[in-house]
Write a protein that holds these residues in place. Sequence first.
Motif, short mmCIF file in Angstrom:
data_model
loop_
_atom_site.label_atom_id
_atom_site.label_comp_id
_atom_site.label_asym_id
_atom_site.label_seq_id
_atom_site.Cartn_x
_atom_site.Cartn_y
_atom_site.Cartn_z
N PRO A 176 0.84 -1.21 0.00
CA PRO A 176 0.00 0.00 0.00
C PRO A 176 0.87 1.25 0.00
CG PRO A 176 0.07 -0.97 2.19
CD PRO A 176 0.81 -1.93 1.29
N VAL A 177 0.51 2.18 -0.84
CA VAL A 177 1.27 3.43 -0.97
C VAL A 177 0.36 4.58 -0.58
CG1 VAL A 177 2.58 4.93 -2.50
CG2 VAL A 177 2.64 2.47 -2.83
N PRO A 178 0.69 5.34 0.48
CA PRO A 178 -0.15 6.47 0.85
C PRO A 178 -0.07 7.59 -0.17
CG PRO A 178 1.78 6.31 2.27
CD PRO A 178 1.79 5.12 1.39
N ALA A 179 -1.17 8.32 -0.31
CA ALA A 179 -1.22 9.41 -1.29
C ALA A 179 -0.22 10.52 -0.97
CB ALA A 179 -2.64 9.98 -1.35
N ALA A 180 0.02 10.77 0.32
CA ALA A 180 0.97 11.82 0.68
C ALA A 180 2.39 11.47 0.23
CB ALA A 180 0.95 12.04 2.20
N LEU A 181 2.74 10.16 0.33
CA LEU A 181 4.07 9.74 -0.10
C LEU A 181 4.21 9.84 -1.61
CD1 LEU A 181 6.76 8.63 0.86
CD2 LEU A 181 5.84 6.33 0.63
N VAL A 182 3.14 9.52 -2.36
CA VAL A 182 3.19 9.64 -3.82
C VAL A 182 3.34 11.10 -4.24
CG1 VAL A 182 1.92 9.23 -5.96
CG2 VAL A 182 1.88 7.52 -4.14
N ALA A 183 2.60 12.00 -3.56
CA ALA A 183 2.71 13.42 -3.89
C ALA A 183 4.10 13.94 -3.61
CB ALA A 183 1.66 14.20 -3.10
N HIS A 184 4.69 13.50 -2.49
CA HIS A 184 6.05 13.93 -2.18
C HIS A 184 7.04 13.37 -3.18
CE1 HIS A 184 9.41 15.28 0.19
NE2 HIS A 184 9.85 14.04 0.33
N ALA A 185 6.82 12.12 -3.62
CA ALA A 185 7.72 11.52 -4.61
C ALA A 185 7.63 12.25 -5.95
CB ALA A 185 7.36 10.04 -4.79
N ARG A 186 6.44 12.71 -6.32
CA ARG A 186 6.33 13.47 -7.58
C ARG A 186 7.15 14.76 -7.51
NH1 ARG A 186 0.63 11.83 -7.53
NH2 ARG A 186 0.31 10.25 -9.16
N LYS A 187 7.12 15.43 -6.36
CA LYS A 187 7.93 16.64 -6.22
C LYS A 187 9.42 16.33 -6.32
CE LYS A 187 4.56 19.02 -3.27
NZ LYS A 187 4.34 19.65 -1.94
N VAL A 188 9.84 15.23 -5.68
CA VAL A 188 11.24 14.83 -5.74
C VAL A 188 11.64 14.49 -7.18
CG1 VAL A 188 12.91 13.10 -4.98
CG2 VAL A 188 11.30 14.08 -3.35
N ALA A 189 10.76 13.77 -7.91
CA ALA A 189 11.07 13.40 -9.30
C ALA A 189 11.13 14.63 -10.20
CB ALA A 189 10.00 12.42 -9.81
N ALA A 190 10.21 15.59 -9.98
CA ALA A 190 10.23 16.81 -10.79
C ALA A 190 11.49 17.63 -10.53
CB ALA A 190 8.98 17.64 -10.49
N GLU A 191 11.89 17.70 -9.26
CA GLU A 191 13.12 18.42 -8.93
C GLU A 191 14.34 17.75 -9.57
OE1 GLU A 191 15.73 19.61 -4.97
OE2 GLU A 191 13.83 18.55 -4.79
N HIS A 192 14.38 16.40 -9.54
CA HIS A 192 15.50 15.67 -10.13
C HIS A 192 15.54 15.88 -11.65
CE1 HIS A 192 18.46 12.40 -10.51
NE2 HIS A 192 17.76 12.01 -11.57
N HIS A 193 14.38 15.85 -12.30
CA HIS A 193 14.33 16.04 -13.75
C HIS A 193 14.73 17.46 -14.13
CE1 HIS A 193 12.51 16.61 -17.76
NE2 HIS A 193 12.76 15.33 -17.91
N THR A 194 14.34 18.44 -13.33
CA THR A 194 14.73 19.83 -13.61
C THR A 194 16.23 20.03 -13.44
OG1 THR A 194 12.56 20.57 -12.84
CG2 THR A 194 14.31 22.23 -12.99
N ARG A 195 16.83 19.35 -12.45
CA ARG A 195 18.25 19.54 -12.17
C ARG A 195 19.14 18.77 -13.13
NH1 ARG A 195 18.16 17.62 -7.65
NH2 ARG A 195 19.33 15.69 -7.90
N THR A 196 18.74 17.54 -13.48
CA THR A 196 19.61 16.69 -14.30
C THR A 196 19.15 16.54 -15.74
OG1 THR A 196 18.39 14.70 -13.64
CG2 THR A 196 20.22 15.40 -12.23
N GLY A 197 17.86 16.82 -16.01
CA GLY A 197 17.34 16.65 -17.36
C GLY A 197 16.96 15.22 -17.68
N ALA A 198 17.02 14.32 -16.74
CA ALA A 198 16.70 12.91 -16.96
C ALA A 198 15.71 12.47 -15.89
CB ALA A 198 17.95 12.04 -16.90
N PRO A 199 14.84 11.51 -16.21
CA PRO A 199 13.89 11.03 -15.20
C PRO A 199 14.61 10.29 -14.07
CG PRO A 199 13.77 9.68 -17.20
CD PRO A 199 14.65 10.84 -17.53
N ILE A 200 14.03 10.35 -12.91
CA ILE A 200 14.66 9.73 -11.74
C ILE A 200 14.48 8.21 -11.79
CG2 ILE A 200 12.59 9.92 -10.30
CD1 ILE A 200 14.46 10.63 -7.96
N ASP A 201 15.54 7.48 -11.40
CA ASP A 201 15.45 6.03 -11.38
C ASP A 201 15.03 5.56 -9.98
OD1 ASP A 201 19.03 5.41 -10.98
OD2 ASP A 201 17.70 6.93 -10.18
N THR A 202 14.71 4.26 -9.90
CA THR A 202 14.17 3.73 -8.65
C THR A 202 15.19 3.77 -7.51
OG1 THR A 202 12.69 2.30 -9.91
CG2 THR A 202 13.04 1.74 -7.60
#
Length: 223
Positions: A176-202
């Motif tokens: 089970p994945v809580p919605a708050a954790l998914v929302a926080h992960a989206r912010k982390v992934a967007a920040e990583h993509h903005t900084r590196t230009g590549a999607p974040i890996d697992t």
Amino acid sequence: MRAQLARVDAVLVQALIAAALSFAHIHDVATAAGQDGWKAWAYPVSVDLLLVAAWRRLRSGSGKGAAWCWFVIALAASLGANVATAGLLDLADVPAWLRILVAGWPAVAFLGGTLLAHSAPGASLAAVADEIEDQVDQEDEPEPAREPSTPVLPAIDAPPERAPVAAPVVAVPNVPVPAALVAHARKVAAEHHTRTGAPIDTPTLRARLGVPAPMAEAVAAQL
């Protein structure tokens, strides 16, 4: 019962009188400092809201240092307005430093309210992640395998060959994945993509969130 109600009513009336007087004093100081119209009425509301936000943070038991800091700042603004309107300050000729303080108060109140309302979100996310990790560990514990009973065969020259027993298929538990954790992960992934230009890996996502591997894979699947 009546005595208790009388004490509560007296405290409530006293609090309403104090709040009304402080509200009026802050409004008068704001008006004298050049903030006319609706702006003068917004200043006491801002001071009272900052006091309430700091008091709620003190009652919650988290971040008491910051809560005490902003509580003292709001209380000083309220007490300062009360003292200024007591005849110690000529409201017809307000000094420049008071005009600067009144003009800069909205930015200070906005900063304090934002910090009190949105500070330390990582603590709750870490608690959620720890709880989910414990649940996943409990689900991943394998049950003890039962040894099949060996049937007694009659004595014959060549026993028949038995077909190999297929290994049991272990179903992967749904994490089970809580919605708050998914929302926080989206912010982390967007920040990583903005900084590196590549999607974040697992693996990187797991390191940033601080969650176990099954949880990281479940979160990555929902991004």
